[in-house]
Design a protein around this motif. Structure first.
Motif: not given
Length: 470
Positions: A167-193
């Motif tokens: 739960l703490d990890f997800r909370a920090d992750l959301e906080k980290f993303l919020e400081s990074t993405k601006g008004d758009k979501p971060v797009i994380f592409i995973i290829d060749e899985l």
């Protein structure tokens, strides 16, 4: 002349400038889908291997960046040597770390470390020393009620700690993303899985679902879902497992890139591999068949690829191999472009049939029957005529091949009640008494020199057993 198709150069200003498949419009659709505020989700771009997914997602990634998105690209296949998928994914996120969010990211790393920490082996070793002296009796710990109780108690404590850490990890992750993405979501592409070790592929999915399913991040999986399903079944050791249902747990939205325009792609490959260096060479143009050879090659490629739908990668390989084979023909030699292309197609996509032909394992009727089984009739009269002519040409060359170049047209024609009939009954020809098949034979016999050529003439060049001459 290129021997292989190199990766396309992706322009920063116009990412789809070099796309020969008209796929920018599909990227525009996907951009609209991800350009919506709200919860994060998982988008799967699902197409077969060899259909150009990697090129597409890299072009789309650049387009997203041009539109103000923060993007990450993770090639899972190149990273499946890493045992811990969480560490691999976190390393991609690290590129977003900056002074303003460094403290948040460092906190995220610490909480992630707790999630991946494996304390059980150390715990068991410590308990073993308390209850038994001999290393050989470590297995005896299982029978110790007191030890088992202590292990369970520690596991409960560990589970509670891990749950809070998650739960703490997800909370920090959301906080980290919020400081990074601006008004758009971060797009994380995973290829060749789908090309990874099965265990690693499943672990990446599990980590993505349990650790990273938060607001502000959209995962894009570039996959062949059928192949990924095989990996899932392999991990769980059951062919009965409903892999499609399993994958639905992780995928919120699925998208398949539509099939490209075959004719445009064939024209592109023809130009890319410089076929006109051969077909339009001044020396080649001295011969009457030059222009028809060029047209025949291109037309059959378009018909065959539409009929059988080889992947884009297979089409590239077929063209590359054909271009190499052409370098073994002198300009005055007969080319038989349709049969040359057909044999190279078989060598790439149906090697068993190719080996039967090259090894003289079939009689003429068996060749005709297998040709129909593998190729089919097609849906139009034009396609049927092309395929029938190809069958007759292949049969004629093969007939000369198995009869050691002693040409004898009676081997595939017979006379009954004064009427000429083909010895081979082609399932492609539905005319009365196989008249279309006979007409193709007569057409070939208008040039006696060509009629005597053996299939070996082409096989030697396809198998690269001749010297390069052009």
């Amino acid at each position: 002349m290129f021997i292989r198709h190199n990766d396309l150069v992706i322009s920063k200003d116009d990412p789809f400038a070099t796309c020969q498949l008209g796929r920018k419009k599909y990227a525009d659709v996907l951009t609209q889908i991800v350009d919506e505020p709200g919860n994060g989700f998982v988008l799967a771009i699902n197409n077969e291997w060899g259909t150009g997914k990697t090129t597409f997602v890299k072009m789309w990634q650049q387009q997203l960046q041009n539109n103000g998105f923060t993007t990450l690209y993770f090639n899972a296949w190149e990273n499946d040597f890493e045992r811990n998928p969480l560490a691999a994914i976190m390393s991609e996120l690290k590129v977003l770390r900056k002074k303003s969010n460094a403290k948040t990211f460092d906190s995220l790393v610490k909480k992630g470390a707790v999630l991946t920490k494996n304390v059980l082996p150390a715990l068991v070793k410590g308990l073993a020393k308390r209850y038994i002296d001999s290393e050989e009796l470590v297995e005896g710990i299982v029978s110790s009620t007191e030890a088992a109780a202590e292990i369970l108690e520690n596991e409960i404590d560990e589970y509670t700690a891990r749950k809070k850490s998650l739960l703490d990890f997800r909370a920090d992750l959301e906080k980290f993303l919020e400081s990074t993405k601006g008004d758009k979501p971060v797009i994380f592409i995973i290829d060749e899985l789908d090309r990874c070790r099965p265990n690693y592929a499943v672990e990446v999915l599990e980590h993505m679902k349990h650790f990273f399913a938060v607001n502000g991040i959209i995962f894009v999986l570039s996959i062949d879902k059928v192949q990924l399903g095989h990996a899932v079944r392999g991990v769980y050791g059951s062919e009965q497992l409903n892999a499609d249902e399993y994958l639905r747990r992780f995928i919120d939205l699925e998208y398949s890139i539509p099939e490209p325009d075959i004719e445009k792609f064939v024209n592109y490959l023809f130009k890319y591999f410089s076929f006109d260096q051969f077909f339009k060479s001044p020396k080649k143009l001295e011969y009457r068949s030059a222009e028809s050879d060029r047209e025949s090659f291109q037309n059959l490629a378009k018909i065959l690829f539409k009929l059988k739908s080889p992947t884009l990668r297979q089409q590239e390989k077929i063209f590359a191999q054909a271009r190499i084979a052409l370098k073994m023909f002198s300009y005055e030699q007969f080319l038989f472009p349709e049969t040359l292309l057909f044999l190279i197609y078989l060598r790439s996509t149906d090697h068993e049939f190719f080996i039967k032909i090259a090894g003289k394992k079939l009689n003429l009727q068996e060749l005709s029957d297998e040709f129909f089984l593998k190729i089919g009739r097609g849906s139009s009269d034009t396609v049927v005529r092309h395929m029938l002519f190809l069958e007759v040409q292949v049969t004629n060359l093969y007939n000369n091949y198995i009869s050691e170049n002693q040409y004898d047209s009676s081997r595939y024609r017979r006379v009954e009640k004064g009427e000429e009939l083909p010895l081979v009954i082609s399932k492609l020809d539905q005319s009365e008494n196989q008249q279309q098949y006979l007409e193709c034979i007569r057409y070939l016999n208008r040039e006696p020199d060509r009629s005597y050529v053996s299939l070996k003439h082409l096989l030697d060049r396809i198998n690269l057993t001749e010297t390069l001459v052009s």
